[in-house]
Design a protein around this motif. Structure first.
Motif, PDB file in Angstrom:
ATOM      1  N   GLU A 315       0.829  -1.208   0.000  1.00 29.70           N
ATOM      2  CA  GLU A 315       0.000   0.000   0.000  1.00 29.70           C
ATOM      3  C   GLU A 315       0.860   1.253   0.000  1.00 29.70           C
ATOM      4  OE1 GLU A 315      -4.029  -1.591   2.323  1.00 29.70           O
ATOM      5  OE2 GLU A 315      -2.467  -0.547   3.443  1.00 29.70           O
ATOM      6  N   ARG A 316       1.956   1.204   0.752  1.00 31.16           N
ATOM      7  CA  ARG A 316       2.856   2.359   0.825  1.00 31.16           C
ATOM      8  C   ARG A 316       3.530   2.624  -0.515  1.00 31.16           C
ATOM      9  NH1 ARG A 316       3.603   6.965   3.795  1.00 31.16           N
ATOM     10  NH2 ARG A 316       5.806   7.575   3.788  1.00 31.16           N
ATOM     11  N   LEU A 317       3.973   1.549  -1.166  1.00 29.87           N
ATOM     12  CA  LEU A 317       4.690   1.688  -2.431  1.00 29.87           C
ATOM     13  C   LEU A 317       3.764   2.112  -3.570  1.00 29.87           C
ATOM     14  CD1 LEU A 317       7.047  -1.430  -2.236  1.00 29.87           C
ATOM     15  CD2 LEU A 317       7.713   0.976  -2.086  1.00 29.87           C
ATOM     16  N   THR A 318       2.531   1.596  -3.557  1.00 27.19           N
ATOM     17  CA  THR A 318       1.582   1.930  -4.631  1.00 27.19           C
ATOM     18  C   THR A 318       0.841   3.230  -4.359  1.00 27.19           C
ATOM     19  OG1 THR A 318      -0.168   0.606  -3.583  1.00 27.19           O
ATOM     20  CG2 THR A 318       1.249  -0.500  -5.204  1.00 27.19           C
ATOM     21  N   GLY A 319       0.862   3.666  -3.097  1.00 29.35           N
ATOM     22  CA  GLY A 319       0.147   4.891  -2.741  1.00 29.35           C
ATOM     23  C   GLY A 319      -1.357   4.709  -2.744  1.00 29.35           C
ATOM     24  N   ARG A 320      -1.800   3.462  -2.735  1.00 28.84           N
ATOM     25  CA  ARG A 320      -3.248   3.171  -2.763  1.00 28.84           C
ATOM     26  C   ARG A 320      -3.609   2.191  -1.657  1.00 28.84           C
ATOM     27  NH1 ARG A 320      -4.994   1.060  -8.488  1.00 28.84           N
ATOM     28  NH2 ARG A 320      -6.992   1.085  -7.358  1.00 28.84           N
ATOM     29  N   LYS A 321      -4.776   2.393  -1.085  1.00 29.72           N
ATOM     30  CA  LYS A 321      -5.281   1.504  -0.051  1.00 29.72           C
ATOM     31  C   LYS A 321      -5.961   0.308  -0.714  1.00 29.72           C
ATOM     32  CE  LYS A 321      -6.143   1.132   4.505  1.00 29.72           C
ATOM     33  NZ  LYS A 321      -5.091   1.148   5.528  1.00 29.72           N
ATOM     34  N   ILE A 322      -5.547  -0.916  -0.315  1.00 33.07           N
ATOM     35  CA  ILE A 322      -6.187  -2.110  -0.854  1.00 33.07           C
ATOM     36  C   ILE A 322      -7.566  -2.244  -0.243  1.00 33.07           C
ATOM     37  CG2 ILE A 322      -6.014  -4.620  -1.086  1.00 33.07           C
ATOM     38  CD1 ILE A 322      -2.998  -4.356  -0.831  1.00 33.07           C
ATOM     39  N   ASN A 323      -8.533  -2.602  -1.077  1.00 32.54           N
ATOM     40  CA  ASN A 323      -9.911  -2.763  -0.606  1.00 32.54           C
ATOM     41  C   ASN A 323      -9.962  -3.688   0.607  1.00 32.54           C
ATOM     42  OD1 ASN A 323     -12.656  -4.334  -0.635  1.00 32.54           O
ATOM     43  ND2 ASN A 323     -13.027  -2.496  -1.834  1.00 32.54           N
ATOM     44  N   GLN A 324     -10.620  -3.221   1.670  1.00 33.43           N
ATOM     45  CA  GLN A 324     -10.633  -3.961   2.935  1.00 33.43           C
ATOM     46  C   GLN A 324     -11.236  -5.350   2.773  1.00 33.43           C
ATOM     47  OE1 GLN A 324     -12.202  -1.810   6.294  1.00 33.43           O
ATOM     48  NE2 GLN A 324     -12.339  -3.638   7.576  1.00 33.43           N
ATOM     49  N   LYS A 325     -12.280  -5.489   1.962  1.00 31.82           N
ATOM     50  CA  LYS A 325     -12.912  -6.797   1.750  1.00 31.82           C
ATOM     51  C   LYS A 325     -11.931  -7.771   1.106  1.00 31.82           C
ATOM     52  CE  LYS A 325     -17.008  -6.673   3.534  1.00 31.82           C
ATOM     53  NZ  LYS A 325     -17.314  -7.621   4.631  1.00 31.82           N
ATOM     54  N   ILE A 326     -11.117  -7.264   0.169  1.00 29.12           N
ATOM     55  CA  ILE A 326     -10.125  -8.113  -0.489  1.00 29.12           C
ATOM     56  C   ILE A 326      -9.099  -8.593   0.530  1.00 29.12           C
ATOM     57  CG2 ILE A 326      -8.260  -8.157  -2.189  1.00 29.12           C
ATOM     58  CD1 ILE A 326      -9.860  -6.207  -3.881  1.00 29.12           C
ATOM     59  N   VAL A 327      -8.630  -7.667   1.386  1.00 26.11           N
ATOM     60  CA  VAL A 327      -7.661  -8.016   2.422  1.00 26.11           C
ATOM     61  C   VAL A 327      -8.243  -9.068   3.363  1.00 26.11           C
ATOM     62  CG1 VAL A 327      -6.358  -7.175   4.415  1.00 26.11           C
ATOM     63  CG2 VAL A 327      -6.491  -5.788   2.331  1.00 26.11           C
ATOM     64  N   GLU A 328      -9.498  -8.869   3.782  1.00 25.20           N
ATOM     65  CA  GLU A 328     -10.143  -9.813   4.696  1.00 25.20           C
ATOM     66  C   GLU A 328     -10.233 -11.205   4.077  1.00 25.20           C
ATOM     67  OE1 GLU A 328     -13.905  -8.214   5.789  1.00 25.20           O
ATOM     68  OE2 GLU A 328     -13.061  -6.483   6.844  1.00 25.20           O
ATOM     69  N   ASN A 329     -10.601 -11.269   2.788  1.00 24.79           N
ATOM     70  CA  ASN A 329     -10.734 -12.569   2.107  1.00 24.79           C
ATOM     71  C   ASN A 329      -9.378 -13.252   1.946  1.00 24.79           C
ATOM     72  OD1 ASN A 329     -13.532 -12.412   1.828  1.00 24.79           O
ATOM     73  ND2 ASN A 329     -13.406 -11.296  -0.105  1.00 24.79           N
ATOM     74  N   ILE A 330      -8.336 -12.460   1.645  1.00 22.08           N
ATOM     75  CA  ILE A 330      -6.987 -13.022   1.518  1.00 22.08           C
ATOM     76  C   ILE A 330      -6.532 -13.589   2.858  1.00 22.08           C
ATOM     77  CG2 ILE A 330      -4.557 -12.441   1.133  1.00 22.08           C
ATOM     78  CD1 ILE A 330      -5.482 -10.416  -0.958  1.00 22.08           C
TER      79      ILE A 330
END
Length: 338
Positions: A315-330
């Motif tokens: 997230e820091r390198l891309t400057g974008r927040k990963i969708n929370q639902k995607i993170v939870e599923n991973i």
């Protein structure tokens, strides 16, 4: 019973130390911590603190610190009334990225510190260090694969070959470790006097020690040390054990050694055997398990601390927040894989 108590005590201390690292750093950075729990499952004891409830739960494996703002699917603002009252600046996901990484890594650091303290204490209690045994045969066990192949006293093992795996051992432990991951016929290059010989040896499985062996025994020597040398001796022991763990992980990547993996039951059995050998053996296992859990938690698997750190770095390198639902599923999927 003694082995069971020793096992539960060891895991409890390791978990408490690990979670304490998360808890102390989270509190340092102002993160709201709702609960500090030792164990999993239903609570059997709870003590409310000024802000955090301290719990002991029925299943003595694992533990956790419930921090506001953890994006692992464990919190839902619509359902958790307590979360609605926590200010945004006191949530883990809203503090600086480097602070989040420190919080995630603190548990691992505490496990490594515990392991180091134990290794130092052991070296200090012994008053000596064991020098690494050279890969030179001191004794050949009767009726062993080594004897059948013609291995003799004073033979030096200079190379072991098994298909694509080639080992040039610097110490006897290298040979022992190689055998565990390559328990099939290998070619041993032996230096005997001024000549070199090649012997083919197939290890056999020892049910009592649950290891593969060829029946070659090397010898090592004890060197007395001063108390202040224990700090370096403990460091050396920890680094040596850590490198062994990393080599084991490397073998797992190659598809070798899965039969050597152990869960809680396997660790319990090992603890029961170790406690029979005395306190020093038990504390050695204690140090190794603490280090093992620390290193394992650094693996880039989303359910572990290392995986959470990896997500933060992406997230820091891309400057974008990963969708929370995607993170939870991973994270959920990685729990299933674990």
């Amino acid at each position: 019973m003694i082995g069971l108590i020793a096992f539960l005590f060891m895991l409890s201390v390791i978990v408490i130390i690990h979670e304490l690292g998360h808890f102390l750093t989270a509190k340092k950075f102002g993160v709201y911590c709702k609960e500090f729990s030792i164990g999993m499952g239903p609570a059997i004891y709870q003590k409310p603190g000024k802000e955090t409830t301290f719990s002991i739960r029925a299943i003595p494996f694992g533990g956790y610190v419930m921090m506001a703002g953890e994006e692992d699917g464990s919190q839902n603002e619509e359902e958790d009334d307590w979360l609605k009252e926590v200010p945004q600046e006191r949530r883990l996901n809203n503090i600086a990225t480097w602070k989040q990484i420190v919080v995630m890594a603190a548990g691992v650091c505490m496990n490594i510190v515990l392991a180091y303290a134990l290794f130092v204490g052991l070296a200090m209690a012994r008053g000596y260090v064991i020098e690494d045994a050279k890969p030179v045969v001191y004794e050949v066990v009767d009726n062993s694969p080594a004897q059948a192949a013609g291995l003799q006293k004073d033979d030096e093992i200079v190379k072991v070959t098994n298909g694509s795996e080639v080992l040039e051992p610097q110490r006897q432990y290298d040979v022992i470790e190689f055998i565990q991951y390559n328990p099939t016929e290998s070619t041993y290059t032996i230096r005997r006097g001024k000549e070199e010989l090649e012997l083919k040896i197939t290890p056999r499985y020892n049910k009592e020690t649950q290891t593969y062996e060829i029946g070659s025994i090397a010898t090592s020597y004890a060197r007395p040390i001063q108390w202040y040398e224990s700090f370096k001796a403990g460091w050396d022991d920890m680094i040596d054990s850590g490198m062994s763990i990393f080599r084991s992980l490397g073998q797992l990547v190659k598809g070798k050694g899965y039969e050597n993996l152990s869960g809680p039951v396997g660790i319990l059995n090992l603890t029961q055997k170790t406690t029979q050998l005395g306190l020093m053996s038990y504390l050695s296992l204690f140090a190794l398990i603490s280090l093992n859990i620390g290193i394992f938690n650094l693996l880039p698997i989303p359910a572990l601390d290392g995986g959470r750190i990896l997500i933060l770095l992406i997230e820091r390198l891309t400057g974008r927040k990963i969708n929370q639902k995607i993170v939870e599923n991973i994270i959920l999927a990685s729990f299933v894989l674990l």
